[in-house]
Design an enzyme around this catalytic site. Sequence first.
Site, PDB file in Angstrom:
ATOM      1  N   ASP A  12       0.892  -1.275  -0.014  1.00 37.22           N
ATOM      2  CA  ASP A  12      -0.080  -0.010  -0.086  1.00 37.22           C
ATOM      3  C   ASP A  12       0.931   1.213   0.072  1.00 37.22           C
ATOM      4  O   ASP A  12       2.027   0.978   0.482  1.00 37.22           O
ATOM      5  CB  ASP A  12      -1.055  -0.071   1.339  1.00 37.22           C
ATOM      6  CG  ASP A  12      -1.595   1.197   1.464  1.00 37.22           C
ATOM      7  OD1 ASP A  12      -2.244   1.694   0.646  1.00 37.22           O
ATOM      8  OD2 ASP A  12      -1.659   1.839   2.644  1.00 37.22           O
ATOM      9  N   ASP A  14      -0.025   5.288   0.929  1.00 36.33           N
ATOM     10  CA  ASP A  14      -0.473   5.920   2.160  1.00 36.33           C
ATOM     11  C   ASP A  14      -0.240   5.128   3.424  1.00 36.33           C
ATOM     12  O   ASP A  14      -1.231   4.428   3.562  1.00 36.33           O
ATOM     13  CB  ASP A  14      -1.575   6.738   1.900  1.00 36.33           C
ATOM     14  CG  ASP A  14      -1.419   7.596   0.645  1.00 36.33           C
ATOM     15  OD1 ASP A  14      -0.830   8.636   0.677  1.00 36.33           O
ATOM     16  OD2 ASP A  14      -2.220   7.338  -0.305  1.00 36.33           O
ATOM     17  N   ASP A 168      -1.856  -0.846   5.899  1.00 42.87           N
ATOM     18  CA  ASP A 168      -2.069  -0.131   7.376  1.00 42.87           C
ATOM     19  C   ASP A 168      -3.524   0.057   7.762  1.00 42.87           C
ATOM     20  O   ASP A 168      -3.635   1.025   8.755  1.00 42.87           O
ATOM     21  CB  ASP A 168      -1.008   1.203   7.503  1.00 42.87           C
ATOM     22  CG  ASP A 168      -1.874   2.238   6.586  1.00 42.87           C
ATOM     23  OD1 ASP A 168      -2.019   1.741   5.156  1.00 42.87           O
ATOM     24  OD2 ASP A 168      -1.992   3.429   6.828  1.00 42.87           O
TER      25      ASP A 168
HETATM   26 MG    MG Z   1      -2.750   3.053   3.619  1.00 43.48          MG
END
Ligand code: MG
Length: 217
Positions: A12, A14, A168
């Site tokens: 991922d 961000d 995240d």
């Molecule tokens: Mg993320």
Amino acid sequence: MIKKPIELVIFDCDGVLVDSERIAVRLQVELGAELGWPLTHDEVVDRFIGRSKESICEQIAQRLGEATAAHWWDQLVRRHREAVDAGLEPVDGLPEALVGITLPVCVASSGSHEKMRHTLGVTGLHERFEGRIFSSSEVPRGKPAPDLFLHAARRMGVDPAACAVVEDSRPGVQAARAAGMRAFGYAGGLTPAERLVGPGTVVFHDMRELPGLIAEG
Ligand SMILES: [Mg+2]
């Protein structure tokens, strides 16, 4: 499900590669207060983080109407760009983790290609991923649907069962599980560990641990 050895690590962007989620949450709280939908930090994390533009705008439109949602998004993109220019860093320990990972890597993000070019460029990470960057704009459904991770695996020519995803956010780990991939849930950012746990998911707190966790499979 019997897993194959890991052949590809899908990151991922961000909150995993670049430390941009703190900026995004601050701006979303700010815009909500300005435009008529007061949201707390935790509500923003829960509703918006890890989700596509379409999902975010749909939620705002339901609350405040289409026109305000469009204005909100324009403001978010503009202010985010300014904040990134003012100072964006890679996630703590991420550059060291990338040195330790020798498997092929790629990026699969809910963000646009334009945004990733900018954030990965500013943080010096773009070169490592060039030509292997995938956006949810390329698929019908954003995370938590598996579409983007399956698309990335297909384009990279790797069986989903041989892919590992580093995420995240809750929609992100859900998307990885839905794609039949191993998930590594990074709990060192905004989303607490208990929101990331699930089958086939390893939760960790320090990016420096990632190469070892991947090597263990
Ligand atoms: Mg993320």
